[in-house]
Design a protein around this motif. Structure first.
Motif, PDB file in Angstrom:
ATOM      1  N   CYS A 263       0.828  -1.212   0.000  1.00 42.53           N
ATOM      2  CA  CYS A 263       0.000   0.000   0.000  1.00 42.53           C
ATOM      3  C   CYS A 263       0.860   1.259   0.000  1.00 42.53           C
ATOM      4  CB  CYS A 263      -0.935  -0.010   1.211  1.00 42.53           C
ATOM      5  SG  CYS A 263      -2.210  -1.284   1.139  1.00 42.53           S
ATOM      6  N   GLY A 264       1.929   1.248   0.781  1.00 44.16           N
ATOM      7  CA  GLY A 264       2.801   2.411   0.818  1.00 44.16           C
ATOM      8  C   GLY A 264       3.489   2.656  -0.510  1.00 44.16           C
ATOM      9  N   ALA A 265       3.920   1.599  -1.183  1.00 47.65           N
ATOM     10  CA  ALA A 265       4.643   1.751  -2.446  1.00 47.65           C
ATOM     11  C   ALA A 265       3.758   2.275  -3.554  1.00 47.65           C
ATOM     12  CB  ALA A 265       5.237   0.398  -2.850  1.00 47.65           C
ATOM     13  N   LEU A 266       2.471   1.940  -3.524  1.00 47.46           N
ATOM     14  CA  LEU A 266       1.577   2.286  -4.635  1.00 47.46           C
ATOM     15  C   LEU A 266       0.551   3.353  -4.255  1.00 47.46           C
ATOM     16  CD1 LEU A 266       0.987  -1.275  -6.169  1.00 47.46           C
ATOM     17  CD2 LEU A 266       2.712   0.431  -6.761  1.00 47.46           C
ATOM     18  N   ASN A 267       0.838   4.122  -3.195  1.00 39.37           N
ATOM     19  CA  ASN A 267      -0.020   5.235  -2.771  1.00 39.37           C
ATOM     20  C   ASN A 267      -1.433   4.779  -2.436  1.00 39.37           C
ATOM     21  OD1 ASN A 267       2.174   6.949  -3.358  1.00 39.37           O
ATOM     22  ND2 ASN A 267       1.504   7.180  -5.493  1.00 39.37           N
ATOM     23  N   LEU A 268      -1.540   3.644  -1.755  1.00 42.18           N
ATOM     24  CA  LEU A 268      -2.847   3.095  -1.364  1.00 42.18           C
ATOM     25  C   LEU A 268      -3.017   3.160   0.152  1.00 42.18           C
ATOM     26  CD1 LEU A 268      -2.819  -0.068  -3.684  1.00 42.18           C
ATOM     27  CD2 LEU A 268      -4.022   2.091  -4.080  1.00 42.18           C
ATOM     28  N   THR A 269      -2.598   4.281   0.743  1.00 40.65           N
ATOM     29  CA  THR A 269      -2.581   4.411   2.204  1.00 40.65           C
ATOM     30  C   THR A 269      -3.951   4.168   2.820  1.00 40.65           C
ATOM     31  OG1 THR A 269      -0.833   6.062   1.930  1.00 40.65           O
ATOM     32  CG2 THR A 269      -1.896   5.932   4.095  1.00 40.65           C
ATOM     33  N   LEU A 310       7.576  -1.674  -6.199  1.00 40.60           N
ATOM     34  CA  LEU A 310       7.414  -2.858  -5.354  1.00 40.60           C
ATOM     35  C   LEU A 310       8.760  -3.479  -5.012  1.00 40.60           C
ATOM     36  CD1 LEU A 310       4.252  -4.510  -6.984  1.00 40.60           C
ATOM     37  CD2 LEU A 310       4.385  -3.127  -4.898  1.00 40.60           C
ATOM     38  N   ASP A 311       9.685  -3.492  -5.956  1.00 42.49           N
ATOM     39  CA  ASP A 311      11.033  -3.995  -5.673  1.00 42.49           C
ATOM     40  C   ASP A 311      11.689  -3.182  -4.559  1.00 42.49           C
ATOM     41  OD1 ASP A 311      11.173  -6.168  -7.391  1.00 42.49           O
ATOM     42  OD2 ASP A 311      12.004  -5.011  -9.056  1.00 42.49           O
ATOM     43  N   GLU A 312      11.575  -1.875  -4.655  1.00 43.64           N
ATOM     44  CA  GLU A 312      12.177  -1.018  -3.645  1.00 43.64           C
ATOM     45  C   GLU A 312      11.559  -1.254  -2.275  1.00 43.64           C
ATOM     46  OE1 GLU A 312      13.126   3.743  -2.846  1.00 43.64           O
ATOM     47  OE2 GLU A 312      12.104   3.099  -4.688  1.00 43.64           O
ATOM     48  N   ALA A 313      10.260  -1.580  -2.243  1.00 38.54           N
ATOM     49  CA  ALA A 313       9.568  -1.826  -0.979  1.00 38.54           C
ATOM     50  C   ALA A 313       9.744  -3.260  -0.481  1.00 38.54           C
ATOM     51  CB  ALA A 313       8.076  -1.522  -1.146  1.00 38.54           C
ATOM     52  N   GLY A 314      10.379  -4.100  -1.283  1.00 40.32           N
ATOM     53  CA  GLY A 314      10.584  -5.484  -0.863  1.00 40.32           C
ATOM     54  C   GLY A 314       9.359  -6.359  -1.005  1.00 40.32           C
ATOM     55  N   VAL A 315       8.468  -6.005  -1.928  1.00 42.10           N
ATOM     56  CA  VAL A 315       7.264  -6.802  -2.176  1.00 42.10           C
ATOM     57  C   VAL A 315       7.535  -7.727  -3.361  1.00 42.10           C
ATOM     58  CG1 VAL A 315       4.821  -6.759  -2.783  1.00 42.10           C
ATOM     59  CG2 VAL A 315       5.772  -4.984  -1.289  1.00 42.10           C
ATOM     60  N   PRO A 316       7.410  -9.041  -3.195  1.00 42.79           N
ATOM     61  CA  PRO A 316       7.676  -9.962  -4.306  1.00 42.79           C
ATOM     62  C   PRO A 316       6.776  -9.669  -5.504  1.00 42.79           C
ATOM     63  CG  PRO A 316       7.544 -11.165  -2.234  1.00 42.79           C
ATOM     64  CD  PRO A 316       7.089  -9.760  -1.949  1.00 42.79           C
TER      65      PRO A 316
END
Length: 416
Positions: A263-269, A310-316
Protein backbone atom coordinates in the motif's frame (compact mmCIF):
# COMPACT_ATOMS: atom_id res chain seq x y z
CA UNK A 1 32.12 -29.94 -15.92
CA UNK A 2 33.82 -33.31 -16.51
CA UNK A 3 32.83 -35.30 -13.41
CA UNK A 4 29.06 -35.56 -13.95
CA UNK A 5 26.95 -37.12 -11.16
CA UNK A 6 25.71 -40.08 -13.25
CA UNK A 7 28.87 -40.69 -15.29
CA UNK A 8 29.23 -44.44 -15.87
CA UNK A 9 25.47 -45.11 -15.64
CA UNK A 10 23.86 -46.49 -18.81
CA UNK A 11 20.14 -46.19 -19.61
CA UNK A 12 18.22 -48.42 -22.01
CA UNK A 13 15.55 -45.91 -23.00
CA UNK A 14 12.39 -47.51 -24.44
CA UNK A 15 10.30 -44.35 -23.98
CA UNK A 16 8.60 -42.11 -26.50
CA UNK A 17 6.58 -38.89 -26.81
CA UNK A 18 7.01 -36.75 -23.65
CA UNK A 19 6.94 -38.06 -20.10
CA UNK A 20 9.51 -40.83 -20.59
CA UNK A 21 11.81 -38.82 -22.88
CA UNK A 22 11.68 -35.92 -20.40
CA UNK A 23 12.82 -38.27 -17.63
CA UNK A 24 15.62 -39.84 -19.65
CA UNK A 25 16.75 -36.40 -20.81
CA UNK A 26 17.18 -35.41 -17.16
CA UNK A 27 19.24 -38.57 -16.59
CA UNK A 28 21.34 -37.71 -19.64
CA UNK A 29 21.80 -34.18 -18.33
CA UNK A 30 23.19 -35.66 -15.12
CA UNK A 31 25.77 -37.61 -17.09
CA UNK A 32 24.13 -40.96 -17.88
CA UNK A 33 24.71 -42.58 -21.28
CA UNK A 34 21.14 -42.72 -22.59
CA UNK A 35 20.56 -45.09 -25.52
CA UNK A 36 17.21 -44.11 -27.02
CA UNK A 37 15.71 -47.18 -28.73
CA UNK A 38 13.33 -46.07 -31.49
CA UNK A 39 11.22 -47.81 -34.13
CA UNK A 40 12.20 -47.22 -37.78
CA UNK A 41 9.92 -44.21 -38.13
CA UNK A 42 11.38 -42.81 -34.94
CA UNK A 43 9.68 -41.41 -31.88
CA UNK A 44 6.17 -40.15 -32.74
CA UNK A 45 7.18 -36.60 -31.88
CA UNK A 46 9.69 -36.49 -34.75
CA UNK A 47 6.65 -35.88 -36.95
CA UNK A 48 4.83 -33.50 -34.62
CA UNK A 49 4.75 -30.14 -36.32
CA UNK A 50 4.86 -27.54 -37.55
CA UNK A 51 6.96 -25.95 -36.26
CA UNK A 52 10.07 -27.65 -37.62
CA UNK A 53 13.61 -26.36 -37.60
CA UNK A 54 15.08 -26.63 -41.09
CA UNK A 55 18.75 -27.03 -42.00
CA UNK A 56 20.78 -28.05 -45.03
CA UNK A 57 20.60 -31.72 -44.02
CA UNK A 58 16.86 -31.87 -43.30
CA UNK A 59 14.33 -30.73 -40.75
CA UNK A 60 13.61 -31.61 -37.12
CA UNK A 61 10.50 -31.22 -34.99
CA UNK A 62 10.89 -28.52 -32.35
CA UNK A 63 8.84 -30.76 -30.03
CA UNK A 64 11.34 -33.62 -30.37
CA UNK A 65 14.30 -31.27 -29.97
CA UNK A 66 12.87 -29.95 -26.69
CA UNK A 67 13.09 -33.24 -24.75
CA UNK A 68 15.85 -35.35 -26.30
CA UNK A 69 19.21 -33.68 -25.68
CA UNK A 70 22.10 -35.73 -24.25
CA UNK A 71 21.00 -39.05 -25.82
CA UNK A 72 22.09 -41.51 -28.49
CA UNK A 73 19.52 -42.88 -30.94
CA UNK A 74 19.31 -46.52 -32.08
CA UNK A 75 16.71 -47.80 -34.56
CA UNK A 76 15.47 -51.33 -33.74
CA UNK A 77 12.48 -53.44 -34.76
CA UNK A 78 11.43 -55.15 -31.55
CA UNK A 79 9.12 -57.45 -33.52
CA UNK A 80 12.02 -59.16 -35.29
CA UNK A 81 14.46 -61.58 -33.73
CA UNK A 82 17.45 -59.49 -34.73
CA UNK A 83 16.05 -56.27 -33.29
CA UNK A 84 14.84 -57.89 -30.09
CA UNK A 85 18.19 -59.62 -29.53
CA UNK A 86 20.00 -56.29 -29.96
CA UNK A 87 17.62 -54.69 -27.46
CA UNK A 88 18.22 -57.47 -24.94
CA UNK A 89 21.96 -57.03 -25.23
CA UNK A 90 21.68 -53.28 -24.73
CA UNK A 91 19.63 -53.99 -21.60
CA UNK A 92 22.23 -56.50 -20.42
CA UNK A 93 24.85 -53.75 -20.36
CA UNK A 94 22.62 -51.13 -18.77
CA UNK A 95 22.02 -49.98 -15.22
CA UNK A 96 18.50 -48.73 -15.96
CA UNK A 97 15.62 -49.66 -18.23
CA UNK A 98 13.00 -46.94 -18.63
CA UNK A 99 9.76 -47.58 -20.53
CA UNK A 100 6.32 -46.05 -21.00
CA UNK A 101 4.50 -48.65 -23.10
CA UNK A 102 1.05 -49.87 -22.16
CA UNK A 103 1.23 -52.45 -19.35
CA UNK A 104 2.08 -55.89 -20.73
CA UNK A 105 3.85 -54.74 -23.91
CA UNK A 106 7.42 -55.47 -22.85
CA UNK A 107 6.27 -58.62 -21.08
CA UNK A 108 5.08 -60.00 -24.43
CA UNK A 109 8.50 -59.24 -25.89
CA UNK A 110 10.33 -61.12 -23.15
CA UNK A 111 11.56 -57.92 -21.51
CA UNK A 112 9.48 -58.09 -18.35
CA UNK A 113 10.74 -57.04 -14.94
CA UNK A 114 10.39 -60.60 -13.62
CA UNK A 115 12.52 -62.10 -16.41
CA UNK A 116 15.14 -59.39 -16.46
CA UNK A 117 15.50 -59.24 -12.68
CA UNK A 118 16.49 -62.92 -12.62
CA UNK A 119 19.08 -62.45 -15.37
CA UNK A 120 20.31 -59.00 -14.34
CA UNK A 121 19.64 -58.55 -10.62
CA UNK A 122 21.31 -55.12 -10.46
CA UNK A 123 19.07 -53.67 -13.19
CA UNK A 124 16.68 -50.90 -12.15
CA UNK A 125 13.42 -51.11 -14.11
CA UNK A 126 11.38 -47.89 -14.36
CA UNK A 127 7.85 -47.86 -15.75
CA UNK A 128 5.59 -44.93 -16.56
CA UNK A 129 1.91 -45.63 -17.31
CA UNK A 130 -1.32 -43.71 -17.56
CA UNK A 131 -3.06 -45.32 -14.61
CA UNK A 132 -0.68 -47.70 -12.83
CA UNK A 133 0.08 -51.41 -12.97
CA UNK A 134 -3.14 -52.46 -11.23
CA UNK A 135 -6.74 -51.32 -10.94
CA UNK A 136 -9.68 -51.13 -13.36
CA UNK A 137 -7.95 -48.60 -15.66
CA UNK A 138 -4.65 -50.50 -15.89
CA UNK A 139 -4.87 -51.16 -19.64
CA UNK A 140 -6.11 -47.72 -20.73
CA UNK A 141 -3.80 -45.48 -22.72
CA UNK A 142 -2.66 -42.43 -20.79
CA UNK A 143 -2.39 -38.94 -22.24
CA UNK A 144 -1.72 -35.66 -20.49
CA UNK A 145 -5.08 -34.03 -21.21
CA UNK A 146 -6.92 -37.17 -20.07
CA UNK A 147 -4.95 -37.28 -16.82
CA UNK A 148 -5.45 -33.57 -16.14
CA UNK A 149 -9.19 -34.07 -16.47
CA UNK A 150 -9.50 -37.32 -14.52
CA UNK A 151 -7.16 -36.11 -11.77
CA UNK A 152 -9.34 -33.07 -11.06
CA UNK A 153 -6.87 -30.42 -12.20
CA UNK A 154 -9.03 -29.03 -14.99
CA UNK A 155 -11.94 -28.60 -12.58
CA UNK A 156 -10.11 -26.00 -10.49
CA UNK A 157 -8.00 -24.43 -13.23
CA UNK A 158 -9.27 -21.50 -15.31
CA UNK A 159 -11.22 -18.29 -14.95
CA UNK A 160 -13.91 -17.68 -12.37
CA UNK A 161 -17.16 -19.12 -13.71
CA UNK A 162 -15.41 -20.44 -16.81
CA UNK A 163 -15.30 -23.95 -18.28
CA UNK A 164 -12.70 -26.56 -17.25
CA UNK A 165 -9.30 -25.57 -18.59
CA UNK A 166 -6.20 -27.63 -19.29
CA UNK A 167 -2.93 -26.20 -18.00
CA UNK A 168 -1.06 -24.76 -20.98
CA UNK A 169 1.88 -27.17 -20.75
CA UNK A 170 1.70 -30.94 -20.34
CA UNK A 171 2.10 -30.88 -16.57
CA UNK A 172 0.93 -34.48 -16.09
CA UNK A 173 3.64 -35.70 -18.46
CA UNK A 174 6.40 -33.43 -17.20
CA UNK A 175 5.67 -33.93 -13.50
CA UNK A 176 5.45 -37.71 -13.98
CA UNK A 177 8.82 -37.57 -15.74
CA UNK A 178 10.32 -35.62 -12.84
CA UNK A 179 8.82 -38.04 -10.29
CA UNK A 180 10.14 -41.17 -12.03
CA UNK A 181 13.57 -39.53 -12.20
CA UNK A 182 13.47 -39.01 -8.43
CA UNK A 183 12.48 -42.64 -7.93
CA UNK A 184 15.31 -43.80 -10.21
CA UNK A 185 17.89 -41.80 -8.28
CA UNK A 186 16.57 -43.26 -5.01
CA UNK A 187 16.76 -46.76 -6.52
CA UNK A 188 20.37 -46.15 -7.57
CA UNK A 189 21.18 -45.10 -4.00
CA UNK A 190 19.42 -48.20 -2.64
CA UNK A 191 21.38 -50.39 -5.05
CA UNK A 192 24.61 -48.99 -3.61
CA UNK A 193 23.46 -50.23 -0.20
CA UNK A 194 21.98 -53.61 -1.19
CA UNK A 195 23.62 -54.51 -4.51
CA UNK A 196 20.17 -55.20 -5.99
CA UNK A 197 18.05 -53.41 -8.55
CA UNK A 198 14.36 -52.75 -8.06
CA UNK A 199 11.29 -51.78 -10.03
CA UNK A 200 9.83 -48.30 -9.71
CA UNK A 201 6.70 -47.02 -11.38
CA UNK A 202 4.79 -43.77 -11.71
CA UNK A 203 1.51 -43.02 -13.45
CA UNK A 204 0.02 -39.85 -14.88
CA UNK A 205 -3.26 -39.94 -12.93
CA UNK A 206 -1.70 -40.13 -9.47
CA UNK A 207 0.95 -37.61 -10.46
CA UNK A 208 -1.78 -35.09 -11.28
CA UNK A 209 -3.53 -35.78 -7.98
CA UNK A 210 -0.23 -35.31 -6.12
CA UNK A 211 0.45 -32.12 -8.06
CA UNK A 212 -2.88 -30.80 -6.77
CA UNK A 213 -1.14 -30.27 -3.43
CA UNK A 214 -3.03 -27.63 -1.44
CA UNK A 215 -6.20 -27.98 -3.54
CA UNK A 216 -6.37 -31.69 -2.81
CA UNK A 217 -5.44 -31.10 0.83
CA UNK A 218 -8.21 -28.53 1.17
CA UNK A 219 -10.76 -30.97 -0.22
CA UNK A 220 -9.60 -33.85 1.99
CA UNK A 221 -9.71 -31.63 5.08
CA UNK A 222 -13.04 -29.89 4.48
CA UNK A 223 -14.95 -31.76 1.75
CA UNK A 224 -15.12 -28.46 -0.15
CA UNK A 225 -14.71 -28.98 -3.90
CA UNK A 226 -12.35 -26.31 -5.33
CA UNK A 227 -13.55 -24.23 -8.28
CA UNK A 228 -11.56 -22.01 -10.65
CA UNK A 229 -10.45 -18.64 -9.29
CA UNK A 230 -8.36 -17.49 -12.23
CA UNK A 231 -4.92 -16.26 -11.21
CA UNK A 232 -5.97 -15.47 -7.66
CA UNK A 233 -5.11 -17.45 -4.54
CA UNK A 234 -7.89 -18.96 -2.47
CA UNK A 235 -6.27 -18.18 0.88
CA UNK A 236 -4.07 -15.12 0.26
CA UNK A 237 -5.11 -11.65 -1.00
CA UNK A 238 -3.70 -9.91 -2.96
CA UNK A 239 -1.75 -12.73 -4.61
CA UNK A 240 -1.85 -13.19 -8.37
CA UNK A 241 -2.02 -11.06 -11.50
CA UNK A 242 -2.89 -7.36 -11.48
CA UNK A 243 -3.34 -5.14 -14.48
CA UNK A 244 -1.41 -1.91 -14.80
CA UNK A 245 -1.41 0.72 -17.53
CA UNK A 246 0.54 -1.25 -20.14
CA UNK A 247 0.51 -4.88 -19.10
CA UNK A 248 0.32 -7.34 -16.24
CA UNK A 249 2.36 -7.90 -13.09
CA UNK A 250 2.25 -10.81 -10.67
CA UNK A 251 2.37 -9.91 -6.99
CA UNK A 252 2.70 -12.06 -3.89
CA UNK A 253 1.53 -10.22 -0.77
CA UNK A 254 1.96 -13.18 1.55
CA UNK A 255 1.47 -11.49 4.93
CA UNK A 256 0.15 -8.32 6.57
CA UNK A 257 3.56 -6.65 6.71
CA UNK A 258 3.90 -7.01 2.95
CA UNK A 259 0.38 -5.61 2.60
CA UNK A 260 1.41 -2.43 4.35
CA UNK A 261 4.53 -2.18 2.16
CA UNK A 262 2.40 -2.79 -0.94
CA UNK A 263 0.00 0.00 0.00
CA UNK A 264 2.80 2.41 0.82
CA UNK A 265 4.64 1.75 -2.45
CA UNK A 266 1.58 2.29 -4.64
CA UNK A 267 -0.02 5.23 -2.77
CA UNK A 268 -2.85 3.10 -1.36
CA UNK A 269 -2.58 4.41 2.20
CA UNK A 270 -6.34 4.49 2.74
CA UNK A 271 -6.65 0.82 1.84
CA UNK A 272 -3.78 -0.04 4.21
CA UNK A 273 -5.71 1.39 7.16
CA UNK A 274 -9.19 0.22 6.14
CA UNK A 275 -10.41 -2.22 8.87
CA UNK A 276 -11.76 -4.58 6.20
CA UNK A 277 -8.32 -5.08 4.72
CA UNK A 278 -5.85 -4.85 7.61
CA UNK A 279 -5.57 -8.64 7.99
CA UNK A 280 -5.26 -11.30 5.33
CA UNK A 281 -8.45 -12.95 6.59
CA UNK A 282 -10.29 -9.69 6.08
CA UNK A 283 -8.85 -9.26 2.62
CA UNK A 284 -9.92 -12.79 1.66
CA UNK A 285 -13.44 -12.16 2.97
CA UNK A 286 -13.68 -8.81 1.16
CA UNK A 287 -11.80 -9.81 -1.98
CA UNK A 288 -14.32 -8.35 -4.45
CA UNK A 289 -14.47 -4.93 -2.75
CA UNK A 290 -10.67 -4.73 -2.57
CA UNK A 291 -10.27 -5.66 -6.22
CA UNK A 292 -12.65 -2.90 -7.29
CA UNK A 293 -10.91 -0.30 -5.15
CA UNK A 294 -7.45 -1.23 -6.45
CA UNK A 295 -8.44 -1.45 -10.11
CA UNK A 296 -8.26 2.23 -11.03
CA UNK A 297 -5.28 2.99 -8.81
CA UNK A 298 -3.10 0.27 -10.33
CA UNK A 299 -3.96 1.30 -13.89
CA UNK A 300 -2.16 4.60 -13.26
CA UNK A 301 1.22 2.81 -13.22
CA UNK A 302 3.20 1.39 -16.10
CA UNK A 303 4.44 -2.15 -15.62
CA UNK A 304 8.01 -1.01 -15.03
CA UNK A 305 6.96 1.74 -12.62
CA UNK A 306 4.95 -0.72 -10.56
CA UNK A 307 7.77 -3.26 -10.41
CA UNK A 308 10.34 -0.58 -9.52
CA UNK A 309 8.21 0.63 -6.62
CA UNK A 310 7.41 -2.86 -5.35
CA UNK A 311 11.03 -3.99 -5.67
CA UNK A 312 12.18 -1.02 -3.65
CA UNK A 313 9.57 -1.83 -0.98
CA UNK A 314 10.58 -5.48 -0.86
CA UNK A 315 7.26 -6.80 -2.18
CA UNK A 316 7.68 -9.96 -4.31
CA UNK A 317 6.61 -9.24 -7.88
CA UNK A 318 7.44 -10.00 -11.48
CA UNK A 319 6.22 -9.20 -14.98
CA UNK A 320 3.99 -11.52 -16.99
CA UNK A 321 6.36 -12.18 -19.90
CA UNK A 322 5.87 -13.81 -23.23
CA UNK A 323 8.69 -16.14 -24.30
CA UNK A 324 10.39 -13.49 -26.41
CA UNK A 325 10.61 -11.34 -23.28
CA UNK A 326 11.78 -14.33 -21.22
CA UNK A 327 14.79 -15.03 -23.42
CA UNK A 328 15.58 -11.31 -23.79
CA UNK A 329 15.69 -10.94 -20.01
CA UNK A 330 19.25 -10.09 -18.94
CA UNK A 331 19.03 -12.42 -15.95
CA UNK A 332 17.94 -15.37 -18.12
CA UNK A 333 20.75 -14.58 -20.54
CA UNK A 334 23.30 -14.30 -17.74
CA UNK A 335 22.25 -17.71 -16.43
CA UNK A 336 22.79 -19.33 -19.84
CA UNK A 337 19.32 -20.87 -20.03
CA UNK A 338 19.49 -21.24 -23.83
CA UNK A 339 22.43 -23.14 -25.32
CA UNK A 340 23.35 -23.46 -29.01
CA UNK A 341 24.94 -26.80 -29.95
CA UNK A 342 26.13 -28.42 -33.21
CA UNK A 343 23.59 -30.68 -34.91
CA UNK A 344 24.23 -33.20 -37.73
CA UNK A 345 21.39 -32.08 -40.02
CA UNK A 346 20.57 -28.56 -38.82
CA UNK A 347 24.12 -27.29 -38.52
CA UNK A 348 23.26 -26.08 -35.05
CA UNK A 349 20.22 -25.87 -32.82
CA UNK A 350 19.34 -24.04 -29.62
CA UNK A 351 17.98 -25.97 -26.65
CA UNK A 352 17.40 -25.19 -23.00
CA UNK A 353 20.27 -26.00 -20.69
CA UNK A 354 20.01 -28.61 -17.91
CA UNK A 355 18.26 -26.95 -14.97
CA UNK A 356 20.81 -27.79 -12.24
CA UNK A 357 24.22 -26.64 -11.14
CA UNK A 358 26.71 -28.76 -9.23
CA UNK A 359 29.41 -27.01 -7.25
CA UNK A 360 28.22 -23.79 -8.83
CA UNK A 361 28.92 -25.09 -12.33
CA UNK A 362 26.24 -25.63 -15.03
CA UNK A 363 25.84 -29.10 -16.50
CA UNK A 364 26.75 -29.26 -20.20
CA UNK A 365 24.67 -30.19 -23.20
CA UNK A 366 27.03 -32.96 -24.32
CA UNK A 367 24.92 -34.13 -27.25
CA UNK A 368 22.37 -32.40 -29.43
CA UNK A 369 19.04 -34.23 -29.79
CA UNK A 370 19.94 -37.13 -32.13
CA UNK A 371 18.70 -37.76 -35.64
CA UNK A 372 16.77 -41.04 -36.14
CA UNK A 373 19.19 -43.92 -35.71
CA UNK A 374 22.20 -41.62 -35.63
CA UNK A 375 24.08 -44.00 -33.33
CA UNK A 376 22.71 -47.37 -34.47
CA UNK A 377 25.84 -48.48 -36.30
CA UNK A 378 28.05 -47.34 -33.46
CA UNK A 379 26.07 -49.16 -30.77
CA UNK A 380 25.53 -52.36 -32.76
CA UNK A 381 29.22 -52.52 -33.66
CA UNK A 382 30.07 -52.33 -29.97
CA UNK A 383 27.54 -55.09 -29.26
CA UNK A 384 29.15 -57.35 -31.86
CA UNK A 385 32.55 -56.61 -30.38
CA UNK A 386 31.49 -57.72 -26.89
CA UNK A 387 30.46 -61.21 -27.99
CA UNK A 388 27.94 -63.12 -25.84
CA UNK A 389 24.44 -61.77 -25.51
CA UNK A 390 24.64 -61.47 -21.72
CA UNK A 391 28.18 -60.08 -21.65
CA UNK A 392 28.98 -57.06 -19.55
CA UNK A 393 28.57 -54.27 -22.11
CA UNK A 394 30.21 -51.56 -20.04
CA UNK A 395 32.89 -51.46 -22.72
CA UNK A 396 30.27 -50.08 -25.11
CA UNK A 397 31.75 -46.84 -26.42
CA UNK A 398 30.39 -43.76 -24.63
CA UNK A 399 32.58 -41.23 -26.43
CA UNK A 400 31.02 -38.44 -28.47
CA UNK A 401 30.58 -40.07 -31.91
CA UNK A 402 31.05 -38.67 -35.35
CA UNK A 403 27.70 -37.79 -37.01
CA UNK A 404 26.21 -40.71 -38.93
CA UNK A 405 23.49 -40.99 -41.53
CA UNK A 406 19.98 -41.26 -40.06
CA UNK A 407 18.26 -44.62 -40.15
CA UNK A 408 21.27 -46.95 -40.11
CA UNK A 409 20.89 -50.33 -38.46
CA UNK A 410 18.02 -52.69 -37.80
CA UNK A 411 14.68 -51.58 -39.24
CA UNK A 412 11.03 -52.31 -38.47
CA UNK A 413 8.03 -51.05 -36.45
CA UNK A 414 8.68 -51.88 -32.81
CA UNK A 415 5.49 -50.24 -31.45
CA UNK A 416 2.21 -51.27 -30.00
Amino acid sequence: MTDLPLSGIRVADFTRVLTGPFATMLLGDLGADVIKIEPPGGDDTRGWGPPFQVGEGGRESSYFLSVNRNKRSVILDLKTGEGLEAARRIVAGSDLLVENFRPGTLERLGLSWDELHVRHPRLIYATITGFGLSGPYRDRAGYDVVAQGMGGMMSYNGDIGGPPLRVGVAVADVFSGALITQAILAALYRREQTGMGTRVDVNLLESVIALGSSQVGRYLATGEVPVPVGNDHRSIVPYGTVRCGDGYVNIAVGNDTLWQRFCGALNLTALGTDPRFVTNEGRVNHRAELDMLMLGALAAFTRQEMMDRLDEAGVPCGPVNDLAEVFADPHVQARGVAVTVPHPTLGETTVTAPPWRFGGEPLPVRRAPPTPGQHTAEVLAALRHTGAADADLKSLDCAQPEPEQPGQGVQGTGRE
